[in-house]
Design an enzyme around this catalytic site. Structure first.
Site, mmCIF file in Angstrom:
data_model
loop_
_atom_site.group_PDB
_atom_site.id
_atom_site.type_symbol
_atom_site.label_atom_id
_atom_site.label_comp_id
_atom_site.label_asym_id
_atom_site.label_seq_id
_atom_site.Cartn_x
_atom_site.Cartn_y
_atom_site.Cartn_z
ATOM 1 N N ARG A 104 28.123 85.330 39.305
ATOM 2 C CA ARG A 104 27.093 85.591 38.313
ATOM 3 C C ARG A 104 27.113 84.472 37.291
ATOM 4 O O ARG A 104 28.133 84.237 36.660
ATOM 5 C CB ARG A 104 27.437 86.937 37.652
ATOM 6 C CG ARG A 104 26.277 87.645 37.069
ATOM 7 C CD ARG A 104 26.686 89.030 36.697
ATOM 8 N NE ARG A 104 27.657 89.053 35.621
ATOM 9 C CZ ARG A 104 27.743 90.032 34.732
ATOM 10 N NH1 ARG A 104 26.928 91.063 34.816
ATOM 11 N NH2 ARG A 104 28.649 90.006 33.795
ATOM 12 N N THR A 108 22.779 83.074 32.477
ATOM 13 C CA THR A 108 21.550 83.790 32.880
ATOM 14 C C THR A 108 21.858 85.170 33.466
ATOM 15 O O THR A 108 20.951 85.991 33.602
ATOM 16 C CB THR A 108 20.809 82.987 33.956
ATOM 17 O OG1 THR A 108 21.653 82.921 35.125
ATOM 18 C CG2 THR A 108 20.506 81.571 33.492
ATOM 19 N N ASP A 200 36.835 92.186 33.532
ATOM 20 C CA ASP A 200 36.397 91.345 34.648
ATOM 21 C C ASP A 200 37.230 91.689 35.880
ATOM 22 O O ASP A 200 38.431 91.414 35.931
ATOM 23 C CB ASP A 200 36.562 89.860 34.270
ATOM 24 C CG ASP A 200 35.947 88.956 35.323
ATOM 25 O OD1 ASP A 200 36.321 89.069 36.506
ATOM 26 O OD2 ASP A 200 35.071 88.157 34.979
ATOM 27 N N ASP A 203 39.015 88.692 37.709
ATOM 28 C CA ASP A 203 40.142 88.162 36.937
ATOM 29 C C ASP A 203 41.324 89.118 36.964
ATOM 30 O O ASP A 203 42.485 88.691 37.075
ATOM 31 C CB ASP A 203 39.717 87.899 35.487
ATOM 32 C CG ASP A 203 38.893 86.621 35.361
ATOM 33 O OD1 ASP A 203 38.866 85.830 36.320
ATOM 34 O OD2 ASP A 203 38.281 86.426 34.297
HETATM 35 C C1 PRP Z 1 31.376 90.422 39.273
HETATM 36 C C2 PRP Z 1 31.498 91.635 40.165
HETATM 37 C C3 PRP Z 1 30.132 91.708 40.802
HETATM 38 C C4 PRP Z 1 29.232 91.215 39.705
HETATM 39 C C5 PRP Z 1 28.534 92.383 39.080
HETATM 40 O O1 PRP Z 1 31.500 89.256 39.994
HETATM 41 O O2 PRP Z 1 32.537 91.565 41.081
HETATM 42 O O3 PRP Z 1 29.998 90.917 41.956
HETATM 43 O O4 PRP Z 1 30.060 90.577 38.734
HETATM 44 O O5 PRP Z 1 27.620 91.960 38.148
HETATM 45 P P1 PRP Z 1 26.039 92.146 38.341
HETATM 46 O O6 PRP Z 1 25.827 93.534 38.821
HETATM 47 O O7 PRP Z 1 25.507 91.917 36.960
HETATM 48 O O8 PRP Z 1 25.568 91.108 39.315
HETATM 49 P P2 PRP Z 1 31.566 87.821 39.283
HETATM 50 O O9 PRP Z 1 30.201 87.241 39.200
HETATM 51 O O10 PRP Z 1 32.332 87.953 37.999
HETATM 52 O O11 PRP Z 1 32.321 86.956 40.329
HETATM 53 P P3 PRP Z 1 33.827 87.069 40.876
HETATM 54 O O12 PRP Z 1 33.920 88.343 41.681
HETATM 55 O O13 PRP Z 1 33.933 85.858 41.698
HETATM 56 O O14 PRP Z 1 34.763 87.085 39.704
HETATM 57 N N1 URA Z 2 31.550 91.939 36.430
HETATM 58 C C1 URA Z 2 32.778 92.392 36.097
HETATM 59 O O1 URA Z 2 33.783 91.974 36.689
HETATM 60 N N2 URA Z 2 32.885 93.294 35.113
HETATM 61 C C2 URA Z 2 31.820 93.772 34.457
HETATM 62 O O2 URA Z 2 31.975 94.607 33.566
HETATM 63 C C3 URA Z 2 30.542 93.285 34.808
HETATM 64 C C4 URA Z 2 30.437 92.368 35.814
#
Ligand code: PRP
Ligand code: URA
Length: 209
Positions: A104, A108, A200, A203
């Site tokens: 994400r 944006t 997160d 993380d």
């Molecule tokens: C997080 C999570 C989802 C997304 C959710 O991933 O694991 O995939 O955010 O957010 P949304 O519903 O607003 O799209 P992130 O983009 O942080 O990537 P990562 O899993 O690589 O840390």
């Molecule tokens: N992605 C995450 O990992 N946590 C949130 O709360 C939203 C998006």
């Protein structure tokens, strides 16, 4: 409109509390997500179709049931979805696993696709798209769209925690996809994080920041 199911099993709810807790460290967080994923796998597979086969017991032969057709396909959304794969596979070891890489954009909040590798027969499998977090719904929506473009016909979305905004988006764009979650939280904050959420997910699973 797709159905929305909440995993209200006490063990799932109990473990989710410790997953949310900011004092829970990486090792325990990973273990808890793994355990909850196994329990969620048990719940989400309740409606798998069965077929009757004949089996020879030490005593006689009888009719008994096995799961019909091809086994499931699991589609974790990278990277946090990976944390839910092993728990699922410990119940359904023959499921195929495809990966959709999305992150994400922090400004944006739009999903950016960077990887896609799928089993060749996704059109014949029920696919379970897995991601711990359904926030704006952008990532899940994009993953489901990418899968449909490649021929997927039957999908379920399985998340730990969802925001109302994410549920609404997926239901509006993909009314054919049922959503399964352990909790629906209050809202998103100004950075698109789920409140109260768990922070997160990627993380916390991988110990990054
Ligand atoms: C997080 C999570 C989802 C997304 C959710 O991933 O694991 O995939 O955010 O957010 P949304 O519903 O607003 O799209 P992130 O983009 O942080 O990537 P990562 O899993 O690589 O840390
Ligand atoms: N992605 C995450 O990992 N946590 C949130 O709360 C939203 C998006």
């Amino acid at each position: 409109m797709g159905n929305l199911y909440i995993f209200d099993h006490p063990l799932i709810q109990h473990k989710l509390t410790y997953i949310r807790d900011k004092q829970t460290g990486t090792k325990e967080f990973r273990e808890l997500v793994d355990e909850v994923s196994l329990l969620m796998a048990y719940e989400i597979t309740r409606d798998l179709p069965l077929q009757e086969v004949e089996v020879e017991t030490p005593v006689t032969t009888c009719k008994s049931k096995v799961i019909a057709g091809k086994k499931l396909g699991l589609i974790p959304i990278l990277r946090a979805g990976i944390g839910m794969v092993d728990g699922f596979l410990s119940l359904i070891p023959s499921a195929k696993v495809g990966h959709v890489g999305l992150y994400r954009d922090p400004e944006t909040l739009q999903p950016v696709e960077y990887y896609l590798k799928l089993p060749s027969d996704i059109q014949d499998r029920v696919l379970i798209v897995i991601d711990p977090m359904l926030a704006t719904g952008g990532s899940a929506e994009a993953a489901i769209t990418a899968l449909k473009k490649r021929g997927a016909r039957q999908m379920k979305l399985m998340c730990l925690i969802a925001a109302p905004e994410g549920i609404e988006k997926v239901r509006a764009e993909h009314p054919d996809v049922d959503i399964y979650v352990a909790a629906i939280d209050q809202q998103l904050d100004e950075h698109g994080y789920i409140v109260p959420g768990l922070g997160d997910a990627g993380d916390r699973l991988f110990g990054t920041k």
